[in-house]
Design an enzyme around this catalytic site. Structure first.
Site, short mmCIF file in Angstrom:
data_model
loop_
_atom_site.label_atom_id
_atom_site.label_comp_id
_atom_site.label_asym_id
_atom_site.label_seq_id
_atom_site.Cartn_x
_atom_site.Cartn_y
_atom_site.Cartn_z
N ARG A 74 0.86 -1.20 0.00
CA ARG A 74 0.00 0.00 0.00
C ARG A 74 0.89 1.25 0.00
O ARG A 74 0.84 2.06 0.92
CB ARG A 74 -0.90 -0.03 1.21
N GLN B 235 -0.37 2.61 -6.10
CA GLN B 235 -1.82 2.85 -6.06
C GLN B 235 -2.51 2.47 -7.36
O GLN B 235 -3.63 1.97 -7.34
CB GLN B 235 -2.09 4.32 -5.72
N ASP C 156 -3.35 -1.18 -7.32
CA ASP C 156 -3.96 -1.66 -6.09
C ASP C 156 -5.40 -2.13 -6.34
O ASP C 156 -6.35 -1.37 -6.21
CB ASP C 156 -3.90 -0.53 -5.04
N SER D 14 -7.98 -1.96 -3.53
CA SER D 14 -8.63 -0.65 -3.38
C SER D 14 -9.66 -0.41 -4.47
O SER D 14 -10.76 0.07 -4.20
CB SER D 14 -7.60 0.48 -3.42
N TYR E 13 -2.97 -0.96 8.65
CA TYR E 13 -4.15 -1.81 8.85
C TYR E 13 -4.53 -1.84 10.32
O TYR E 13 -3.75 -1.46 11.20
CB TYR E 13 -3.87 -3.25 8.41
P1 NAI Z 1 -9.56 -3.41 5.21
O1 NAI Z 1 -10.43 -3.87 4.10
O2 NAI Z 1 -8.44 -4.28 5.64
O3 NAI Z 1 -10.47 -3.10 6.49
C1 NAI Z 1 -11.58 -2.23 6.40
C2 NAI Z 1 -11.64 -1.39 7.64
O4 NAI Z 1 -12.07 -2.16 8.75
C3 NAI Z 1 -10.31 -0.75 8.06
O5 NAI Z 1 -10.45 0.65 8.04
C4 NAI Z 1 -10.07 -1.31 9.46
O6 NAI Z 1 -9.45 -0.35 10.30
C5 NAI Z 1 -11.48 -1.62 9.90
N1 NAI Z 1 -11.59 -2.54 11.04
C6 NAI Z 1 -10.89 -3.67 11.30
N2 NAI Z 1 -11.30 -4.23 12.46
C7 NAI Z 1 -12.27 -3.43 12.96
C8 NAI Z 1 -13.07 -3.48 14.13
N3 NAI Z 1 -12.94 -4.45 15.03
N4 NAI Z 1 -13.98 -2.49 14.31
C9 NAI Z 1 -14.12 -1.49 13.40
N5 NAI Z 1 -13.39 -1.40 12.28
C10 NAI Z 1 -12.47 -2.36 12.06
O7 NAI Z 1 -8.98 -1.96 4.90
P2 NAI Z 1 -8.59 -1.28 3.54
O8 NAI Z 1 -9.75 -0.59 2.97
O9 NAI Z 1 -7.92 -2.29 2.69
O10 NAI Z 1 -7.56 -0.15 4.03
C11 NAI Z 1 -6.53 -0.49 4.94
C12 NAI Z 1 -5.59 0.64 5.14
O11 NAI Z 1 -4.82 0.87 3.98
C13 NAI Z 1 -6.24 1.95 5.44
O12 NAI Z 1 -5.43 2.62 6.37
C14 NAI Z 1 -6.21 2.68 4.14
O13 NAI Z 1 -6.30 4.07 4.28
C15 NAI Z 1 -4.88 2.24 3.63
N6 NAI Z 1 -4.73 2.34 2.19
C16 NAI Z 1 -3.62 2.98 1.69
C17 NAI Z 1 -3.42 3.10 0.34
C18 NAI Z 1 -2.20 3.78 -0.20
O14 NAI Z 1 -1.88 3.61 -1.32
N7 NAI Z 1 -1.48 4.54 0.58
C19 NAI Z 1 -4.37 2.55 -0.61
C20 NAI Z 1 -5.50 1.90 0.02
C21 NAI Z 1 -5.63 1.80 1.37
#
Ligand code: NAI
Length: 376
Positions: free
Chosen positions: A105, A110, A113, A116, A209
């Protein structure tokens, strides 16, 4: 693969084949592929027999893997534990396998990805499904017959899918609250017009994560969330932790306490579900509340899900071959990060474990001029 992106790849030196009918469910005809210069194969054997690189959404099954040539490169979403048999066939063939789940990530990745891009599609779809299932308006309506208040939507899990669900529910006029265990999610949810629910439970994991909650934290969270859930018309859940079963955030008694007519859209259904009553691919009605266990949500917006996936694949293929030659860039952290098998050898811990073979991680070659060892 979609015809437009296939054409771009052909212009860049690749030869592309698809199986007849591959695009039918996403409104891409065999004729459109042929017009783009793609060769349309009648069956899997004809498609796979000469392939140097195979790109798919789901991992191959053992029969498909068996049809691939030795030394093939495979690129797909891959859960090693669920693809053990096919991985064993591919390892025996000396295959190199990349998984979209493991693309780092980082900013440069991106455009590759696919987690995403598909989560964006899923989140949008969840907002629409919620509006369709609720027998109430999403926006506030001021009519001659009086004012109708807006729907109250709660989004749990504010990652990529959750943010798109918030945006979609807001566009439709609902009042949206959002909840996550990562502190960064607050500002992101608020920037889209949601009110953040802060329960004081923080679970930052590695790589941005969330980590898995302890049983005590989860119980505390379920209890604190109950009042927020029962005050909502719609709950959209997307919570997940990489490599783990989705956490159960909504217990059965909480669903039973929701007002009749309420709707739960569970986007984590394929991974076990965030609601105790979720059944994948089914709608369950309990005491007047409908729980929708959405199976493979991107497939419900197949045209644009395919377009985005094809773009992600094309961008990753640019690191795997160029100018007509297949030659992965083994110094690139993206290539290294998403590789699970290299020439049949497991280079990813969980894959090695599933196959019962030694784990041999890839180390990038030191660049010319780099000195080794010592920090003085
Ligand atoms: P994911 O699909 O793994 O999880 C979805 C969401 O569920 C996350 O926000 C997580 O914090 C939440 N979650 C997990 N356990 C939980 C609980 N017990 N209660 C409430 N919420 C809970 O996440 P996704 O969409 O794959 O994103 C993961 C991270 O990666 C995020 O920080 C996102 O911003 C980041 N990201 C960064 C990118 C980049 O290129 N820099 C691109 C896409 C995502």
């Amino acid at each position: 693969m979609v015809p437009d992106i296939a054409k771009r790849l052909i212009d860049a030196g690749w030869g592309i084949s698809v199986q007849s009918g591959a695009g039918a469910a996403a409104a891409f005809t065999d004729a459109a592929y042929a017009e783009a210069g793609v060769s349309v194969a009648p069956d899997p054997a004809a498609l796979l027999s000469g392939a140097e690189v195979v790109v798919s959404v789901n991992p191959p099954d053992p029969t498909q893997a068996g049809l691939m040539p030795s030394g093939v490169i495979v690129l797909s979403f891959l859960q090693p534990a669920q693809s053990a048999e096919a991985l064993a066939v591919l390892a025996a063939k000396g295959a190199t396998v990349f998984s979209f789940d493991l693309v780092p990530r980082i900013s440069r990745a991106q455009s590759m990805d696919a987690l995403s891009s598909q989560a964006t599609v899923s989140g949008y779809r969840a907002g629409l499904l919620a509006a369709e299932h609720l027998a109430k308006f999403f926006p506030m309506f001021m009519t001659a017959a009086g004012t109708v208040p807006p729907a109250k939507v709660l989004v749990m899990g504010v990652g990529v899918a959750g943010l798109q669900a918030i945006a979609t529910a807001r566009r439709l006029g609902a009042v949206v609250r959002a909840y996550d265990v990562r502190a960064a999610a607050k500002e992101e949810a608020e920037s889209l017009g949601a009110t953040f629910v802060d329960l004081g439970i923080s679970a930052e994991g590695i790589g941005g994560y969330a980590r898995e909650l302890s049983p005590e934290e989860l119980a505390r969270q379920q209890e604190a969330l109950a009042a927020v859930v029962t005050a909502s018309d719609v709950v959209i859940t997307t919570a997940s932790v990489p490599g783990r079963q989705a956490p159960v955030l909504i217990k059965e008694e909480v669903v039973r306490a929701m007002a009749p007519g309420s709707v739960v859209i569970d986007l984590a259904a394929d991974n076990g579900g965030n609601c105790a009553l979720t059944k994948v691919g089914e709608e369950v009605e309990v005491d007047g509340t409908t729980v929708v266990g959405v199976a493979n949500p991107p497939s419900q917006m197949s045209t644009h899900a395919s377009l985005l996936y094809a773009r992600n694949a094309a961008n990753l293929l640019a690191l795997i071959g160029r100018d007509g030659a297949v030659a992965p860039d083994w110094d690139d952290e993206i290539v290294i990060g998403c590789c699970v098998l290299r020439d049949g050898q497991p280079v990813h811990g969980p894959t090695a474990e599933v196959l019962g073979l030694p784990h041999t991680p890839i180390r990038p070659e030191p660049a010319a001029g780099d000195t080794e060892g010592g920090d003085g």
